[in-house]
Design an enzyme around this catalytic site. Structure first.
Site, PDB file in Angstrom:
ATOM      1  N   GLY A  13      11.680  -2.177   0.919  1.00 55.49           N
ATOM      2  CA  GLY A  13      10.879  -3.145   1.229  1.00 55.49           C
ATOM      3  C   GLY A  13       9.563  -3.655   0.180  1.00 55.49           C
ATOM      4  N   ASN A 251      -5.496   0.763  -9.922  1.00 57.96           N
ATOM      5  CA  ASN A 251      -5.574  -0.090  -8.528  1.00 57.96           C
ATOM      6  C   ASN A 251      -6.987   0.078  -8.203  1.00 57.96           C
ATOM      7  OD1 ASN A 251      -3.098  -1.949  -7.678  1.00 57.96           O
ATOM      8  ND2 ASN A 251      -3.255   0.434  -6.642  1.00 57.96           N
ATOM      9  N   ALA A 295     -14.469 -14.037  -6.452  1.00 59.07           N
ATOM     10  CA  ALA A 295     -15.701 -13.571  -5.215  1.00 59.07           C
ATOM     11  C   ALA A 295     -14.806 -13.729  -3.769  1.00 59.07           C
ATOM     12  CB  ALA A 295     -16.928 -13.778  -5.208  1.00 59.07           C
ATOM     13  N   SER A 296     -15.024 -13.032  -2.548  1.00 53.44           N
ATOM     14  CA  SER A 296     -14.182 -13.566  -1.724  1.00 53.44           C
ATOM     15  C   SER A 296     -14.418 -12.799  -0.484  1.00 53.44           C
ATOM     16  CB  SER A 296     -12.452 -12.849  -1.904  1.00 53.44           C
ATOM     17  OG  SER A 296     -12.659 -11.375  -1.480  1.00 53.44           O
ATOM     18  N   GLY A 300      -7.856  -7.899   0.963  1.00 57.86           N
ATOM     19  CA  GLY A 300      -6.841  -7.092   1.217  1.00 57.86           C
ATOM     20  C   GLY A 300      -5.412  -6.732   0.843  1.00 57.86           C
ATOM     21  N   CYS A 303      -2.039  -1.905  -0.497  1.00 54.14           N
ATOM     22  CA  CYS A 303      -2.648  -0.709  -1.655  1.00 54.14           C
ATOM     23  C   CYS A 303      -3.905  -0.824  -1.796  1.00 54.14           C
ATOM     24  CB  CYS A 303      -1.822  -1.493  -3.197  1.00 54.14           C
ATOM     25  SG  CYS A 303      -0.446  -1.109  -3.026  1.00 54.14           S
ATOM     26  N   GLN A 305      -6.930  -0.518  -1.052  1.00 50.33           N
ATOM     27  CA  GLN A 305      -7.790   0.597   0.005  1.00 50.33           C
ATOM     28  C   GLN A 305      -7.375   1.518  -0.165  1.00 50.33           C
ATOM     29  OE1 GLN A 305      -9.389  -0.229   3.660  1.00 50.33           O
ATOM     30  NE2 GLN A 305      -9.293   0.944   4.618  1.00 50.33           N
ATOM     31  N   LYS A 366      -3.609 -12.459   0.954  1.00 46.77           N
ATOM     32  CA  LYS A 366      -3.533 -13.697   0.110  1.00 46.77           C
ATOM     33  C   LYS A 366      -2.103 -14.998  -0.084  1.00 46.77           C
ATOM     34  CE  LYS A 366      -1.529 -12.603  -4.027  1.00 46.77           C
ATOM     35  NZ  LYS A 366      -0.957 -11.212  -5.335  1.00 46.77           N
TER      36      LYS A 366
HETATM   37  P1  NAD Z   1       7.214  -0.882   3.023  1.00 43.80           P
HETATM   38  O1  NAD Z   1       6.443   0.256   4.007  1.00 43.80           O
HETATM   39  O2  NAD Z   1       7.231  -2.591   2.972  1.00 43.80           O
HETATM   40  O3  NAD Z   1       8.689  -0.471   2.407  1.00 43.80           O
HETATM   41  C1  NAD Z   1       9.316   0.717   2.870  1.00 43.80           C
HETATM   42  C2  NAD Z   1      10.251   1.071   3.455  1.00 43.80           C
HETATM   43  O4  NAD Z   1      11.324   2.286   3.269  1.00 43.80           O
HETATM   44  C3  NAD Z   1      10.642   0.567   4.902  1.00 43.80           C
HETATM   45  O5  NAD Z   1      11.601  -0.227   5.043  1.00 43.80           O
HETATM   46  C4  NAD Z   1      11.360   2.125   5.594  1.00 43.80           C
HETATM   47  O6  NAD Z   1      11.375   1.609   6.662  1.00 43.80           O
HETATM   48  C5  NAD Z   1      11.496   2.911   4.503  1.00 43.80           C
HETATM   49  N1  NAD Z   1      11.948   4.501   4.244  1.00 43.80           N
HETATM   50  C6  NAD Z   1      10.905   5.150   4.710  1.00 43.80           C
HETATM   51  N2  NAD Z   1      11.144   6.155   4.964  1.00 43.80           N
HETATM   52  C7  NAD Z   1      12.823   6.266   4.545  1.00 43.80           C
HETATM   53  C8  NAD Z   1      13.775   7.320   4.389  1.00 43.80           C
HETATM   54  N3  NAD Z   1      13.291   7.954   4.680  1.00 43.80           N
HETATM   55  N4  NAD Z   1      15.101   6.551   4.132  1.00 43.80           N
HETATM   56  C9  NAD Z   1      15.451   5.529   4.168  1.00 43.80           C
HETATM   57  N5  NAD Z   1      14.370   4.859   4.394  1.00 43.80           N
HETATM   58  C10 NAD Z   1      12.983   5.110   4.350  1.00 43.80           C
HETATM   59  O7  NAD Z   1       6.590  -0.407   1.608  1.00 43.80           O
HETATM   60  P2  NAD Z   1       5.966  -0.629   0.471  1.00 43.80           P
HETATM   61  O8  NAD Z   1       5.040  -2.075   0.057  1.00 43.80           O
HETATM   62  O9  NAD Z   1       7.226  -1.054  -0.348  1.00 43.80           O
HETATM   63  O10 NAD Z   1       5.493  -0.167  -0.344  1.00 43.80           O
HETATM   64  C11 NAD Z   1       6.045   1.458  -1.111  1.00 43.80           C
HETATM   65  C12 NAD Z   1       5.543   2.276  -1.994  1.00 43.80           C
HETATM   66  O11 NAD Z   1       4.906   1.047  -3.482  1.00 43.80           O
HETATM   67  C13 NAD Z   1       3.944   2.018  -1.532  1.00 43.80           C
HETATM   68  O12 NAD Z   1       4.369   3.714  -2.309  1.00 43.80           O
HETATM   69  C14 NAD Z   1       2.947   1.584  -2.400  1.00 43.80           C
HETATM   70  O13 NAD Z   1       2.069   1.939  -1.847  1.00 43.80           O
HETATM   71  C15 NAD Z   1       3.392   0.890  -3.385  1.00 43.80           C
HETATM   72  N6  NAD Z   1       3.438   0.128  -4.424  1.00 43.80           N
HETATM   73  C16 NAD Z   1       3.547  -1.073  -3.543  1.00 43.80           C
HETATM   74  C17 NAD Z   1       3.017  -2.538  -3.909  1.00 43.80           C
HETATM   75  C18 NAD Z   1       2.781  -3.510  -2.942  1.00 43.80           C
HETATM   76  O14 NAD Z   1       2.360  -4.672  -3.075  1.00 43.80           O
HETATM   77  N7  NAD Z   1       3.321  -3.265  -1.499  1.00 43.80           N
HETATM   78  C19 NAD Z   1       2.719  -2.450  -4.684  1.00 43.80           C
HETATM   79  C20 NAD Z   1       2.675  -1.272  -6.067  1.00 43.80           C
HETATM   80  C21 NAD Z   1       3.373  -0.243  -5.077  1.00 43.80           C
HETATM   81  C1  UDX Z   2      -2.571  -5.482  -5.945  1.00 46.10           C
HETATM   82  C2  UDX Z   2      -2.386  -5.178  -7.459  1.00 46.10           C
HETATM   83  O1  UDX Z   2      -2.924  -6.396  -8.364  1.00 46.10           O
HETATM   84  C3  UDX Z   2      -1.091  -4.354  -8.166  1.00 46.10           C
HETATM   85  O2  UDX Z   2      -0.734  -4.506  -9.456  1.00 46.10           O
HETATM   86  C4  UDX Z   2      -0.455  -3.080  -7.497  1.00 46.10           C
HETATM   87  O3  UDX Z   2       0.764  -3.003  -7.906  1.00 46.10           O
HETATM   88  C5  UDX Z   2      -0.660  -3.448  -5.845  1.00 46.10           C
HETATM   89  O4  UDX Z   2      -1.857  -4.164  -5.536  1.00 46.10           O
HETATM   90  P1  UDX Z   2      -1.703  -6.931  -4.409  1.00 46.10           P
HETATM   91  O5  UDX Z   2      -2.601  -6.172  -3.085  1.00 46.10           O
HETATM   92  O6  UDX Z   2      -0.179  -7.315  -3.946  1.00 46.10           O
HETATM   93  O7  UDX Z   2      -1.685  -6.436  -5.186  1.00 46.10           O
HETATM   94  O8  UDX Z   2      -2.187  -8.076  -4.552  1.00 46.10           O
HETATM   95  P2  UDX Z   2      -3.790  -8.332  -5.833  1.00 46.10           P
HETATM   96  O9  UDX Z   2      -3.354 -10.051  -6.140  1.00 46.10           O
HETATM   97  O10 UDX Z   2      -4.323  -7.614  -6.354  1.00 46.10           O
HETATM   98  O11 UDX Z   2      -4.830  -8.646  -4.429  1.00 46.10           O
HETATM   99  C6  UDX Z   2      -5.446  -7.829  -3.564  1.00 46.10           C
HETATM  100  C7  UDX Z   2      -6.334  -9.069  -2.597  1.00 46.10           C
HETATM  101  O12 UDX Z   2      -7.429  -9.180  -3.519  1.00 46.10           O
HETATM  102  C8  UDX Z   2      -6.108  -9.529  -2.425  1.00 46.10           C
HETATM  103  O13 UDX Z   2      -6.557  -9.197  -0.377  1.00 46.10           O
HETATM  104  C9  UDX Z   2      -6.972 -10.570  -3.120  1.00 46.10           C
HETATM  105  O14 UDX Z   2      -7.039 -11.752  -2.414  1.00 46.10           O
HETATM  106  C10 UDX Z   2      -7.917 -10.195  -3.248  1.00 46.10           C
HETATM  107  N1  UDX Z   2      -8.786 -10.704  -4.863  1.00 46.10           N
HETATM  108  C11 UDX Z   2      -7.954 -10.716  -5.735  1.00 46.10           C
HETATM  109  C12 UDX Z   2      -9.949 -11.306  -4.905  1.00 46.10           C
HETATM  110  O15 UDX Z   2     -10.362 -10.837  -3.744  1.00 46.10           O
HETATM  111  N2  UDX Z   2     -10.014 -11.775  -5.719  1.00 46.10           N
HETATM  112  C13 UDX Z   2      -9.805 -11.633  -7.420  1.00 46.10           C
HETATM  113  O16 UDX Z   2     -10.300 -11.340  -8.459  1.00 46.10           O
HETATM  114  C14 UDX Z   2      -8.704 -11.512  -6.983  1.00 46.10           C
END
Ligand code: NAD
Ligand code: UDX
Length: 504
Positions: A13, A251, A295-296, A300, A303, A305, A366
């Site tokens: 992902g 976060n 401000a925004s 969203g 992560c 929420q 974003k």
């Molecule tokens: P995502 O939904 O984009 O990807 C997860 C993937 O895992 C999916 O493609 C799904 O098909 C796969 N999957 C689920 N169960 C599986 C299994 N049993 N075997 C094989 N594949 C499987 O999610 P993401 O955004 O990459 O987030 C993953 C984790 O990282 C979450 O816990 C999230 O909170 C954390 N995280 C996300 C971000 C971000 O910016 N998106 C940042 C930091 C941490």
């Molecule tokens: C966040 C964390 O920043 C990152 O460290 C963590 O691993 C995953 O969650 P992300 O959600 O990808 O990353 O983007 P981020 O840049 O944090 O923005 C989150 C939301 O906050 C967006 O909707 C952004 O537009 C908003 N935001 C960010 C504001 O409204 N104001 C700001 O000053 C900064």
């Protein structure tokens, strides 16, 4: 400690893909295989159209794919071959059962962990990359030790450590006696839109392990992987539970800053102060710092929420209701901000949106990402629909099918045709704005700045008075209002038509 030669990442992902692609890019001697059950996603990773848009990602993937970076649906083969396995699966908020609406659904983590326990034929270092509640590593350790055990409420009960075996207890003995699993926590701090530079130049890499010889040795093996490009003093090791909690804490603190500034934006609008000036003044205090004070219309993303709700649930489970209420307010303020901005749009448009056309600029949560998870634009469009407006959406990176999915009620089939009566997708901002009463800027894409878009052309095509609601403070309001627009900016006092109703 063991030198890692082969890595498997379960979950291709937004996190697993970029993170492990960078690991492969920076460690040409390590074979990295990213596996996923989602065949379409893996096919996209193997094609020219990667499944996620992230600046710089194409170059990293193309430079390593087929050399030491592989994408596959063969989860078993990936596990068998690896010395170290990242679990990077999704951990969404539970929608049913105990903790619904707050707790993390750890079903995917559990099934990936069970798979590892079932398939492995040699020692493995298993790394929690997903964001998880504090003490999940303990549940994972329990699963790999007793693979046939059925844990129904892994997430909900992860804090109930009494229910889990303690170190040295009989249950900890491996189900496969000759195989040892070490569990590490290695949370990911990348933000979408800047993932590649965040991974190349991280503020820190966090590795949590048990404070045992095996634990420390596993942590050292993972540290060596990151040392391929990260300075040693930026690779921090600590206890497992601190590492897990630090991710939720980081976060929560970041989101709290946004909710704080958004709460102040409401005061600005009511008093004549300007939120950008207030942010600037406060951010110059080195103890506060300037980042995450923009401000925004609301934060969203997948992560913030989710992780705060997770922290709220954790606090409640630990019988700390005051702590739970404190963090919950960060999410409530965010909901309030979206409602408040919508009310301003309605009020400025003479208290009704019925039959009016609203151009929504930006649908991603974003800029620089096509991701729409928890995007404030979804909430706003739904509010506008309830007010019987026609909405035309333009976003440079969000797929049309994604918009329909996001606007549909969960579980309602064939709703798209109903939605399409009110909502359309535009090919460019000019088409979105043509004939509209108002533009609402929901995402801070650079494409929407007055230096990039021809706002004179847009103005000429709109109904008059033509409004712009800037939910991201990206426009030079003075310049745009000189064209003739009525410009309403979040965190700045209202400029147009104040109705007596507003004083009631
Ligand atoms: P995502 O939904 O984009 O990807 C997860 C993937 O895992 C999916 O493609 C799904 O098909 C796969 N999957 C689920 N169960 C599986 C299994 N049993 N075997 C094989 N594949 C499987 O999610 P993401 O955004 O990459 O987030 C993953 C984790 O990282 C979450 O816990 C999230 O909170 C954390 N995280 C996300 C971000 C971000 O910016 N998106 C940042 C930091 C941490
Ligand atoms: C966040 C964390 O920043 C990152 O460290 C963590 O691993 C995953 O969650 P992300 O959600 O990808 O990353 O983007 P981020 O840049 O944090 O923005 C989150 C939301 O906050 C967006 O909707 C952004 O537009 C908003 N935001 C960010 C504001 O409204 N104001 C700001 O000053 C900064």
């Amino acid at each position: 400690h063991v030198t890692i030669k082969s890595i498997c990442c379960i979950g291709a992902g937004y996190v697993g893909g970029p993170t492990c692609a960078v690991i492969a890019h920076k460690n040409p001697h390590i074979k990295v295989t990213i596996v996923d059950l989602n065949a379409a996603r893996i096919a996209a990773w193997n094609s020219d159209e990667l499944p996620i848009y992230e600046p710089g990602l194409d170059e990293v993937v193309k430079s390593t794919r087929g050399k030491n970076l592989f994408f596959s649906t063969d989860v078993d083969a990936g596990i068998l071959e690896a010395d170290l396995i990242f679990v990077s699966v999704n951990t969404p908020t539970k929608i049913k059962g105990i903790g619904a609406g707050f707790a993390a659904d750890l079903g995917y983590v559990e099934s990936a962990t069970r798979k590892i326990a079932e398939v492995a034929k040699s020692d493995k270092i298993v790394v929690e990359k997903s964001t998880v509640p504090c003490r999940t590593a303990q549940s994972m350790r329990y699963i790999v030790s007793t693979p046939n055990l059925f844990l129904t409420h892994l997430g909900s009960f992860s804090t109930n450590t009494d229910a889990l075996p303690t170190r040295g207890s009989q249950l900890e003995a491996n189900a496969k006696p000759d195989i040892h699993f070490d569990i590490l926590s290695n949370p990911e701090f990348l933000a979408e839109g800047t993932a590649i530079s965040d991974l190349f130049y991280p503020d820190r890499v966090l590795i949590g392990s048990l404070d045992t010889e095996r634990g420390r040795s596993a942590a050292a093996s993972l540290a060596d992987v990151y040392a391929g490009w990260v300075a040693r003093d930026q690779i921090i090791t600590m206890n497992l539970w601190s590492s897990e909690l630090s991710k939720l804490a980081a976060n929560a603190l970041l989101a709290q800053r946004i909710s704080s500034i958004n709460a102040l934006s409401a005061i600005c609008e009511a008093t004549g102060a300007d939120i950008d000036e207030v942010s600037y003044a406060c951010g110059l205090d080195t103890r506060i710092g300037p980042k995450f004070l923009k401000a925004s219309v609301g934060f969203g993303g997948s992560c913030f929420q989710k992780d705060i709700l997770n922290l709220v649930y954790l606090s409640e489970s630990l019988h700390l209701p005051e702590v739970a209420t404190y963090w919950k307010q960060v999410v409530e303020m965010n909901e309030y901000q979206k409602r408040r901005f919508t009310n301003r749009v309605i009020s400025c448009l003479f208290n009704t949106l019925t039959g009016k056309k609203i151009a929504v600029f930006g649908f991603a949560f974003k800029k620089d990402t096509g991701d729409t998870r928890e995007s404030p634009a979804i909430t706003l469009v739904n509010y506008f629909r309830e007010e019987k407006a026609y909405i035309s959406i333009y976003d440079p990176k969000v797929e049309e099918s994604q918009v329909w999915m996001d606007l549909a009620e969960p579980g309602v089939v064939d709703e798209t045709e109903v939605i399409k009566k009110q909502v359309s997708i535009a090919a460019d901002p000019y088409e979105a704005a043509a004939g509209a009463d108002a533009i609402v800027i929901c995402t801070e894409w650079n494409d929407f700045r007055e230096t990039v878009l021809d706002y004179e052309r847009i103005y000429a095509s709109m109904k008059k008075p033509a409004f712009i609601f800037d939910g991201r403070l990206i426009l030079d309001a003075k310049k745009v209002s000189e064209i003739g627009f009525k410009v309403e900016t979040i965190g700045r006092p209202r400029t147009t038509f104040v109705q007596s109703k507003d004083f009631e």
